[in-house]
Write an enzyme that holds these catalytic residues in place. Sequence first.
Site, short mmCIF file in Angstrom:
data_model
loop_
_atom_site.label_atom_id
_atom_site.label_comp_id
_atom_site.label_asym_id
_atom_site.label_seq_id
_atom_site.Cartn_x
_atom_site.Cartn_y
_atom_site.Cartn_z
CE LYS A 90 -1.89 1.75 3.89
NZ LYS A 90 -1.02 2.06 4.91
CG HIS A 150 1.05 -4.41 7.89
ND1 HIS A 150 0.89 -3.05 7.76
CD2 HIS A 150 1.57 -4.19 9.41
CE1 HIS A 150 0.77 -2.30 8.86
NE2 HIS A 150 1.01 -3.08 9.66
CE LYS A 176 -0.93 -5.19 12.89
NZ LYS A 176 0.36 -5.04 13.33
CD GLU A 203 -0.52 4.19 14.11
OE1 GLU A 203 0.29 3.39 13.79
OE2 GLU A 203 -1.08 5.16 13.31
CG ASP A 252 -1.67 6.02 6.86
OD1 ASP A 252 -0.73 5.33 5.89
OD2 ASP A 252 -1.36 5.87 7.90
CG HIS A 298 -3.95 -1.08 7.91
ND1 HIS A 298 -3.48 -1.99 6.95
CD2 HIS A 298 -2.99 -0.21 8.03
CE1 HIS A 298 -2.17 -1.72 6.82
NE2 HIS A 298 -2.02 -0.63 7.40
CE LYS A 310 -0.22 7.75 11.51
NZ LYS A 310 0.08 6.28 11.53
#
Length: 477
Positions: free
Chosen positions: A143, A173, A177, A211, A230, A235, A326
Site C-alpha cells: 500500500k 500487513h 497479524k 497509535e 492511510d 487495515h 495518531k
Amino acid sequence: IPVDDFDLVIFGGTGDLARRKILPGLYRRYCSGQMPADARIIGAARSDFGTAEFRDMVRDAINEFSQKNDCDENKIEQFLGQLHYVTIDAKGEDGWAELKGLMRDGVVKSFYFSVAPSLFGALAERLHTNEISDKDSRIVVEKPFGRDLETAKALNADLAEHFDETQIYRIDHYLGKETVQNLMAVRFGNILFEPLWNAQFIDHIQITVAETVGVGGRGEYYDRAGAMRDMVQNHLMQLLCLIAMEPPSKYDPDAVRDEKLKVIRALEPIAPHHIVRGQYDATETEQSYREDAGDPKSRTESYIALRCEIANWRWANTPIYMRTGKKLKARASEIAVVFKETPHSIFGEEAGKHANVLRIRLQPNEGITLQVTIKEPGPGGMRLIDVPLDMSFADALGDEEDVPDAYERLIMDVMRGNQTLFMRGDEVEAAWAWTDPLINGWTARNDVPKLYDVGSAGPSDADMMLKREKRAWREIK
Ligand code: BG6
C-alpha cells in the site's frame, strides 16, 4: 515448515520498509529454519551500492530492528551470504541484465515492489520484457494501492498487462497479524459464537486502532493521504470484513476473498454526522500535526471515527464504529463485539446492566477475552460483576516475542503461493468505491478537522457521536 527454494528480489531494497520489516523478517525466518539454504535475496535499488555494502546495511538493520535476536553472530553472517545487490533503474535499462544473470531457473521467483506505486507499471513491464519473470513468478505490492478508485484501477490494469491475478500479492500487513488470523479461528472454529453472531444478539461492534506515533518523517506522504486513506481504506476495512463476513465454504483464497468482497459491497454510504475527523494539536511539549506535516493550513485528518452499517440480513441496523488516530493516549488496537443485554434481569434493577463483550486485542498484549457476568464472590447476596475469560497469547504460546511478525508470515505465504491473506484487485477497488464519496464529500464541504490534544483519546465530537446513541467508546489503554 520449510518453503520451496526461491529467489526474492526486493525493489526498494535499501528503503525504510525493507530495512525495518522485510529484511529483519526474512532473517527471523532464516533463524527458524524456514528459509531454504540456497534461497537468494536480491536487493535492487537506485543507490550505487555493491553487495558488500548492502550486506553491511542489512546487518545494521537486523541489529536495529529485529524484535529479538535469538540467532548468534555466525547465523547473521550465513544469512548475509544469501544476499546480493543490483543497482537498477526502474524506468531505464540499467541493471536489468545483471539482475537476470543473478536469478536461477527452477525456483520460485518473487519480486517485492517496495517502491512508490508510480513505479509498479514500469517494473512489471521490465520484468516481463527482459524475460526475468515467468508465468509462475509472484509479485508483491505494498500500500498505498492508489489514492482513489481511478488510480487503483489504473494500477490493477498496469499489473494485469503482464501478470495474472493469481501472481499478484497485495499486502495489507494487518492480515498477517497473529490475532487477526485468530479472529477467523475463533469465529469459524467454534460453534459457540456463530449462532449469536448477528444483529439479533450483537448490539454493536467497535474497531479501534490507536497509535501514539505521529506522522514522523512521513509528513509529505501522510498529508496527502490522511487517516482515511492511510488506515481505514485498508487495515480497518480488512478487520471489518473478517468480523462481518459470512462463513466461507473453506479456508481458501477465493472463498475467503469472495466473502470479504460482499461485506465491502454491502457497506452503506455514511452521512456526514457519522464521520468525525480530527487533527492533533500542540501541547506544551509536543508539536501539532500541522507543524509535523509542514503545512500550517493542512486540513488532513490524523484521526477519524466512523459509524458504519452493513446492509444485509446478518447486520441490518447494527452500528459498527471504527476509529483510528495518531498521537493518542496509548497504542491499543482492538475489536470489541458488544452483545446485547439479557432481555430480562431476574436479579432486579440494582444488579445493574451487563453485556457480554468479546474483545479481540491485536496489539500490544495480543489476546482474546470474553467478558462474562458472574456473581460477585462473598456473602453479599446476588451482586453481579463482569469478569474476563481470558486467552492471552503469552499464556497460550509462551513468549510474545516468539509470535512471528506480520511481514514474516506474509512473505512466507508468498513463497508458498497462498493468497488467502492478500487483497484481491476487486476487493481493493470496492474499498475505494466506498471511501471515495466520503472523502469527496468532506472535501466539497470544506470540512475542517476537530482538534484534539496530543496524548488524548481523540476529539470530543467522536464521544458525542456515540453518546447520542447511548453508547460509549471503550477506553483506549
Ligand atoms: C501503516 C500506516 O500501514 O500502518 C502507518 O501507513 C501506521 O501510518 C502503520 O502507523 C501501523 O501499523 P502497526 O503494525 O504498527 O499497527
